[in-house]
Design a protein around this motif. Structure first.
Motif, PDB file in Angstrom:
ATOM      1  N   TYR A  98       0.811  -1.203   0.000  1.00 12.61           N
ATOM      2  CA  TYR A  98       0.000   0.000   0.000  1.00 12.61           C
ATOM      3  C   TYR A  98       0.852   1.265   0.000  1.00 12.61           C
ATOM      4  O   TYR A  98       0.550   2.229  -0.712  1.00 12.61           O
ATOM      5  N   ASP A  99       1.911   1.286   0.805  1.00 13.40           N
ATOM      6  CA  ASP A  99       2.767   2.477   0.865  1.00 13.40           C
ATOM      7  C   ASP A  99       3.409   2.744  -0.488  1.00 13.40           C
ATOM      8  O   ASP A  99       3.457   3.893  -0.952  1.00 13.40           O
ATOM      9  N   ALA A 100       3.921   1.687  -1.119  1.00 10.59           N
ATOM     10  CA  ALA A 100       4.564   1.854  -2.424  1.00 10.59           C
ATOM     11  C   ALA A 100       3.551   2.325  -3.461  1.00 10.59           C
ATOM     12  O   ALA A 100       3.851   3.185  -4.303  1.00 10.59           O
ATOM     13  N   LEU A 101       2.332   1.783  -3.401  1.00  9.80           N
ATOM     14  CA  LEU A 101       1.292   2.184  -4.346  1.00  9.80           C
ATOM     15  C   LEU A 101       0.932   3.656  -4.156  1.00  9.80           C
ATOM     16  O   LEU A 101       0.826   4.419  -5.128  1.00  9.80           O
ATOM     17  N   ALA A 102       0.752   4.087  -2.903  1.00  5.39           N
ATOM     18  CA  ALA A 102       0.401   5.480  -2.627  1.00  5.39           C
ATOM     19  C   ALA A 102       1.508   6.420  -3.078  1.00  5.39           C
ATOM     20  O   ALA A 102       1.240   7.488  -3.651  1.00  5.39           O
ATOM     21  N   THR A 103       2.755   6.032  -2.822  1.00  6.37           N
ATOM     22  CA  THR A 103       3.882   6.864  -3.229  1.00  6.37           C
ATOM     23  C   THR A 103       3.945   7.012  -4.741  1.00  6.37           C
ATOM     24  O   THR A 103       4.141   8.116  -5.274  1.00  6.37           O
ATOM     25  N   GLU A 104       3.760   5.909  -5.457  1.00 10.01           N
ATOM     26  CA  GLU A 104       3.780   5.959  -6.921  1.00 10.01           C
ATOM     27  C   GLU A 104       2.634   6.806  -7.450  1.00 10.01           C
ATOM     28  O   GLU A 104       2.792   7.551  -8.428  1.00 10.01           O
ATOM     29  N   ALA A 105       1.462   6.716  -6.806  1.00 13.74           N
ATOM     30  CA  ALA A 105       0.321   7.510  -7.251  1.00 13.74           C
ATOM     31  C   ALA A 105       0.596   9.006  -7.095  1.00 13.74           C
ATOM     32  O   ALA A 105       0.280   9.811  -7.983  1.00 13.74           O
ATOM     33  N   LEU A 106       1.195   9.390  -5.968  1.00 14.15           N
ATOM     34  CA  LEU A 106       1.497  10.804  -5.750  1.00 14.15           C
ATOM     35  C   LEU A 106       2.600  11.295  -6.705  1.00 14.15           C
ATOM     36  O   LEU A 106       2.563  12.435  -7.173  1.00 14.15           O
ATOM     37  N   GLY A 151       8.011  19.999 -10.808  1.00  8.85           N
ATOM     38  CA  GLY A 151       8.440  21.237 -10.180  1.00  8.85           C
ATOM     39  C   GLY A 151       7.413  21.778  -9.203  1.00  8.85           C
ATOM     40  O   GLY A 151       6.736  21.031  -8.503  1.00  8.85           O
ATOM     41  N   GLU A 152       7.275  23.110  -9.175  1.00  4.63           N
ATOM     42  CA  GLU A 152       6.335  23.753  -8.261  1.00  4.63           C
ATOM     43  C   GLU A 152       4.892  23.366  -8.575  1.00  4.63           C
ATOM     44  O   GLU A 152       4.069  23.229  -7.671  1.00  4.63           O
ATOM     45  N   GLN A 153       4.577  23.204  -9.861  1.00  8.93           N
ATOM     46  CA  GLN A 153       3.220  22.813 -10.232  1.00  8.93           C
ATOM     47  C   GLN A 153       2.906  21.410  -9.705  1.00  8.93           C
ATOM     48  O   GLN A 153       1.800  21.151  -9.228  1.00  8.93           O
ATOM     49  N   GLY A 154       3.886  20.527  -9.789  1.00  3.44           N
ATOM     50  CA  GLY A 154       3.689  19.175  -9.277  1.00  3.44           C
ATOM     51  C   GLY A 154       3.489  19.170  -7.774  1.00  3.44           C
ATOM     52  O   GLY A 154       2.616  18.470  -7.251  1.00  3.44           O
ATOM     53  N   GLU A 155       4.293  19.972  -7.059  1.00  2.00           N
ATOM     54  CA  GLU A 155       4.153  20.059  -5.607  1.00  2.00           C
ATOM     55  C   GLU A 155       2.790  20.629  -5.223  1.00  2.00           C
ATOM     56  O   GLU A 155       2.161  20.177  -4.258  1.00  2.00           O
ATOM     57  N   ALA A 156       2.324  21.608  -5.981  1.00  2.00           N
ATOM     58  CA  ALA A 156       1.023  22.210  -5.710  1.00  2.00           C
ATOM     59  C   ALA A 156      -0.103  21.202  -5.930  1.00  2.00           C
ATOM     60  O   ALA A 156      -1.089  21.172  -5.180  1.00  2.00           O
ATOM     61  N   VAL A 209       4.775   7.303   3.487  1.00  2.00           N
ATOM     62  CA  VAL A 209       4.477   8.130   2.321  1.00  2.00           C
ATOM     63  C   VAL A 209       4.774   9.597   2.628  1.00  2.00           C
ATOM     64  O   VAL A 209       5.347  10.318   1.800  1.00  2.00           O
ATOM     65  N   ALA A 210       4.401  10.039   3.830  1.00  2.00           N
ATOM     66  CA  ALA A 210       4.627  11.438   4.216  1.00  2.00           C
ATOM     67  C   ALA A 210       6.105  11.776   4.303  1.00  2.00           C
ATOM     68  O   ALA A 210       6.476  12.948   4.209  1.00  2.00           O
ATOM     69  N   GLU A 211       6.960  10.772   4.485  1.00  2.00           N
ATOM     70  CA  GLU A 211       8.403  11.010   4.508  1.00  2.00           C
ATOM     71  C   GLU A 211       8.855  11.623   3.187  1.00  2.00           C
ATOM     72  O   GLU A 211       9.751  12.463   3.139  1.00  2.00           O
ATOM     73  N   GLN A 212       8.226  11.212   2.082  1.00  4.13           N
ATOM     74  CA  GLN A 212       8.572  11.738   0.760  1.00  4.13           C
ATOM     75  C   GLN A 212       7.653  12.877   0.330  1.00  4.13           C
ATOM     76  O   GLN A 212       8.026  13.685  -0.522  1.00  4.13           O
ATOM     77  N   PHE A 213       6.454  12.906   0.905  1.00  8.18           N
ATOM     78  CA  PHE A 213       5.486  13.941   0.541  1.00  8.18           C
ATOM     79  C   PHE A 213       4.992  14.641   1.800  1.00  8.18           C
ATOM     80  O   PHE A 213       3.924  14.311   2.331  1.00  8.18           O
ATOM     81  N   PRO A 214       5.750  15.613   2.308  1.00  7.12           N
ATOM     82  CA  PRO A 214       5.372  16.316   3.546  1.00  7.12           C
ATOM     83  C   PRO A 214       4.075  17.102   3.416  1.00  7.12           C
ATOM     84  O   PRO A 214       3.529  17.562   4.416  1.00  7.12           O
ATOM     85  N   GLN A 215       3.568  17.237   2.188  1.00 10.63           N
ATOM     86  CA  GLN A 215       2.280  17.932   2.013  1.00 10.63           C
ATOM     87  C   GLN A 215       1.176  17.242   2.809  1.00 10.63           C
ATOM     88  O   GLN A 215       0.201  17.889   3.224  1.00 10.63           O
ATOM     89  N   LEU A 216       1.294  15.932   3.045  1.00 12.05           N
ATOM     90  CA  LEU A 216       0.290  15.216   3.832  1.00 12.05           C
ATOM     91  C   LEU A 216       0.276  15.722   5.275  1.00 12.05           C
ATOM     92  O   LEU A 216      -0.791  15.927   5.868  1.00 12.05           O
ATOM     93  N   TRP A 248       2.977  10.180  -9.684  1.00 12.55           N
ATOM     94  CA  TRP A 248       2.292  10.326 -10.975  1.00 12.55           C
ATOM     95  C   TRP A 248       1.525  11.639 -11.016  1.00 12.55           C
ATOM     96  O   TRP A 248       1.536  12.352 -12.027  1.00 12.55           O
ATOM     97  N   ILE A 249       0.838  11.979  -9.923  1.00 12.32           N
ATOM     98  CA  ILE A 249       0.105  13.251  -9.852  1.00 12.32           C
ATOM     99  C   ILE A 249       1.058  14.422 -10.072  1.00 12.32           C
ATOM    100  O   ILE A 249       0.759  15.357 -10.828  1.00 12.32           O
ATOM    101  N   ALA A 250       2.226  14.351  -9.408  1.00 14.15           N
ATOM    102  CA  ALA A 250       3.200  15.440  -9.540  1.00 14.15           C
ATOM    103  C   ALA A 250       3.705  15.551 -10.976  1.00 14.15           C
ATOM    104  O   ALA A 250       3.814  16.662 -11.524  1.00 14.15           O
TER     105      ALA A 250
END
Length: 259
Positions: free
Chosen positions: A99-107, A117-122, A190-197, A109-111
């Motif tokens: 699940y963690d790997a899937l969520a990370t890959e999904a985020l 860049g900044e658009q991906g982070e947003a 997942v939040a370790e790589q995506f602090p936006q969470l 992909w969104i980025a």
């Protein structure tokens, strides 16, 4: 020396560790081979059927496995069909999942889909905020129903019901306030790589409590507990003990938990 005498002489800690190890082997065998009878498990693991039953009883009590009647195809033989033991959803969750790997890959992909860049982070930040919409409504009901002085405690109870093992206590040090501590985080990897969470969650806490709050530590950042400072006296004029008022910066620069 008899087998029973050797068990008596085994140090309790080692015996408990051995029991857990064998129990894990039983559960793993069911995971690898599917629903199994006591006889199947005993043969595969080199254990007596009595030993297998003992471990299965413990796994049943912990909701790791469930018993059901074995399906019989063709002519039935005399007697009741043997019971088979299958993993429950709880039992499967005890093993490594993707699940963690899937969520990370999904985020990721969104980025990328947003242009990087900044658009991906947003775009990831927008997802993180949208993810918190439903929990925020649930938490708001609990917080609004509490007395103003008990709102942090009410939020902690609501978070605990969601699996965060949260507590609230007075903050140590010269600044007047409380600490909201989350001892578990389901999305820490997942939040370790995506602090936006983490940032989106901090924003929700601020809105719910009606004051600026500050993240002092996060599990995703390597701390043992997610710790959020809430100044005493919720309201628009309340301030955190440090000059940084950015939730994003607070998450990324969180130090060790002072509690």
């Amino acid at each position: 020396m008899k087998y029973g005498e050797r068990l008596t002489e085994t140090p309790p800690g080692e015996l408990a560790t051995g029991e857990r190890s064998t129990r894990n082997r039983v559960a793993r065998s069911i995971l690898d081979h599917g629903p199994s009878t006591v006889a199947d498990l005993a043969q595969r693991l080199g254990l007596t059927q009595a030993a297998v039953r003992r471990h299965l009883d413990a796994l049943l009590a912990d909701d790791v496995v469930a018993a059901r009647e074995q399906r019989v195809y063709g002519a039935r033989t005399r007697g009741r069909p043997a019971k088979v033991f299958a993993l429950t959803d709880c039992g499967r969750d005890a093993f490594d999942q993707s699940y963690d790997a899937l969520a990370t890959e999904a985020l990721r992909w969104i980025a990328r889909a947003a242009g990087g860049g900044e658009q991906g982070e947003a775009a990831v930040a927008a997802f993180a905020r949208a993810r918190m919409d439903a929990p925020e409504q649930t938490y708001r009901e609990a917080v609004d129903a509490a007395d103003p002085a008990d709102r942090t405690e009410a939020l902690a109870r609501a978070l605990t019901a969601d699996g965060y093992a949260a507590t609230a206590k007075s903050a140590p040090g010269p600044h007047s306030g409380e600490q909201l501590c989350q001892h578990h985080c389901p999305v820490a990897h997942v939040a370790e790589q995506f602090p936006q969470l983490c940032e989106a969650e901090t924003e929700v806490f601020s809105r719910l409590l009606g004051t600026h709050v500050q993240r002092l530590a996060t599990i995703a950042h390597g701390d043992g507990v997610c710790t959020t400072f809430i100044p005493r006296g919720s309201g628009p004029g309340a301030h955190a003990p440090q000059t940084d008022t950015s939730a994003s910066t607070s998450v990324r620069t969180a130090g060790r938990n002072p509690a």
